[in-house]
Scaffold this motif. Sequence first.
Motif, PDB file in Angstrom:
ATOM      1  N   MET A  18       0.801  -1.211   0.000  1.00 44.50           N
ATOM      2  CA  MET A  18       0.000   0.000   0.000  1.00 44.50           C
ATOM      3  C   MET A  18       0.841   1.272   0.000  1.00 44.50           C
ATOM      4  N   SER A  19       2.109   1.165  -0.365  1.00 48.33           N
ATOM      5  CA  SER A  19       3.013   2.315  -0.496  1.00 48.33           C
ATOM      6  C   SER A  19       3.292   2.565  -1.969  1.00 48.33           C
ATOM      7  N   SER A  20       3.499   3.828  -2.317  1.00 51.28           N
ATOM      8  CA  SER A  20       3.787   4.174  -3.704  1.00 51.28           C
ATOM      9  C   SER A  20       5.195   3.736  -4.096  1.00 51.28           C
ATOM     10  N   HIS A  21       5.305   3.193  -5.303  1.00 51.79           N
ATOM     11  CA  HIS A  21       6.592   2.782  -5.853  1.00 51.79           C
ATOM     12  C   HIS A  21       6.849   3.459  -7.200  1.00 51.79           C
ATOM     13  N   THR A  22       6.137   4.552  -7.478  1.00 50.51           N
ATOM     14  CA  THR A  22       6.249   5.188  -8.792  1.00 50.51           C
ATOM     15  C   THR A  22       6.634   6.657  -8.718  1.00 50.51           C
ATOM     16  N   VAL A  42      -2.209   4.706  -4.884  1.00 49.71           N
ATOM     17  CA  VAL A  42      -1.919   5.130  -3.519  1.00 49.71           C
ATOM     18  C   VAL A  42      -2.015   6.642  -3.441  1.00 49.71           C
ATOM     19  N   ARG A  43      -2.826   7.148  -2.526  1.00 48.02           N
ATOM     20  CA  ARG A  43      -2.940   8.596  -2.325  1.00 48.02           C
ATOM     21  C   ARG A  43      -1.677   9.105  -1.645  1.00 48.02           C
ATOM     22  N   GLU A  44      -0.966  10.038  -2.312  1.00 43.74           N
ATOM     23  CA  GLU A  44       0.292  10.561  -1.766  1.00 43.74           C
ATOM     24  C   GLU A  44       0.156  11.925  -1.116  1.00 43.74           C
ATOM     25  N   SER A  45      -0.690  12.783  -1.673  1.00 43.22           N
ATOM     26  CA  SER A  45      -0.825  14.120  -1.106  1.00 43.22           C
ATOM     27  C   SER A  45      -2.268  14.576  -1.198  1.00 43.22           C
ATOM     28  N   LEU A  46      -2.673  15.388  -0.243  1.00 34.29           N
ATOM     29  CA  LEU A  46      -4.062  15.829  -0.175  1.00 34.29           C
ATOM     30  C   LEU A  46      -4.374  16.979  -1.125  1.00 34.29           C
ATOM     31  N   PRO A  52     -11.837  12.977  -1.482  1.00 34.86           N
ATOM     32  CA  PRO A  52     -11.811  13.177  -0.032  1.00 34.86           C
ATOM     33  C   PRO A  52     -11.014  12.131   0.749  1.00 34.86           C
ATOM     34  N   THR A  53     -10.268  11.270   0.093  1.00 32.74           N
ATOM     35  CA  THR A  53      -9.550  10.192   0.779  1.00 32.74           C
ATOM     36  C   THR A  53      -8.370  10.712   1.592  1.00 32.74           C
ATOM     37  N   SER A  54      -7.921   9.900   2.537  1.00 36.14           N
ATOM     38  CA  SER A  54      -6.767  10.224   3.374  1.00 36.14           C
ATOM     39  C   SER A  54      -5.477   9.866   2.641  1.00 36.14           C
ATOM     40  N   GLU A  55      -4.368  10.465   3.077  1.00 37.20           N
ATOM     41  CA  GLU A  55      -3.073  10.049   2.539  1.00 37.20           C
ATOM     42  C   GLU A  55      -2.873   8.577   2.850  1.00 37.20           C
ATOM     43  N   GLY A  56      -2.330   7.828   1.885  1.00 36.25           N
ATOM     44  CA  GLY A  56      -2.105   6.408   2.061  1.00 36.25           C
ATOM     45  C   GLY A  56      -3.276   5.539   1.627  1.00 36.25           C
ATOM     46  N   ASP A  71      -9.122   2.846   3.140  1.00 35.05           N
ATOM     47  CA  ASP A  71      -8.604   4.007   3.860  1.00 35.05           C
ATOM     48  C   ASP A  71      -8.343   3.550   5.292  1.00 35.05           C
ATOM     49  N   ARG A  72      -7.089   3.205   5.573  1.00 36.32           N
ATOM     50  CA  ARG A  72      -6.754   2.670   6.894  1.00 36.32           C
ATOM     51  C   ARG A  72      -6.926   3.709   7.987  1.00 36.32           C
ATOM     52  N   LYS A  73      -6.693   4.970   7.689  1.00 28.85           N
ATOM     53  CA  LYS A  73      -6.837   6.024   8.697  1.00 28.85           C
ATOM     54  C   LYS A  73      -8.280   6.102   9.182  1.00 28.85           C
ATOM     55  N   GLU A  74      -9.219   6.009   8.264  1.00 29.64           N
ATOM     56  CA  GLU A  74     -10.644   6.085   8.618  1.00 29.64           C
ATOM     57  C   GLU A  74     -11.254   4.709   8.894  1.00 29.64           C
ATOM     58  N   GLN A  75     -10.444   3.653   8.826  1.00 33.78           N
ATOM     59  CA  GLN A  75     -10.904   2.275   8.996  1.00 33.78           C
ATOM     60  C   GLN A  75     -12.092   1.996   8.067  1.00 33.78           C
TER      61      GLN A  75
END
Length: 105
Positions: A18-22, A42-46, A52-56, A71-75
Amino acid sequence: GELDGKRLLSRTTVDLMMSSHTRDLGPSAVSPGHGFGYGGSVRESLGASPRPTSEGTWGWSGIYGPYFWVDRKEQLVTMLMHQMSPRSSRVADVFQAIAYASIQN
């Protein structure tokens, strides 16, 4: 990484997926504000994307419109299953806006 109490993938593996590789491919390779991990966006910046998604946040959309994101931050884990030709991102945009509007603080 777990199912029915049994670990299938290590936490490190899930984080890597779930991390960016590009980042080195430049902005034209992926959507603004997004990179690409193992099998998904993968969302990198807001600030670079109106979503409306969170980073990551990690997800994928299919050619005819099915769409999911995690969206792991918002579960939050969502899945939109529909088939449209020609494809329109409007349905996914509205679905995502409604999902985030329903989150209670």
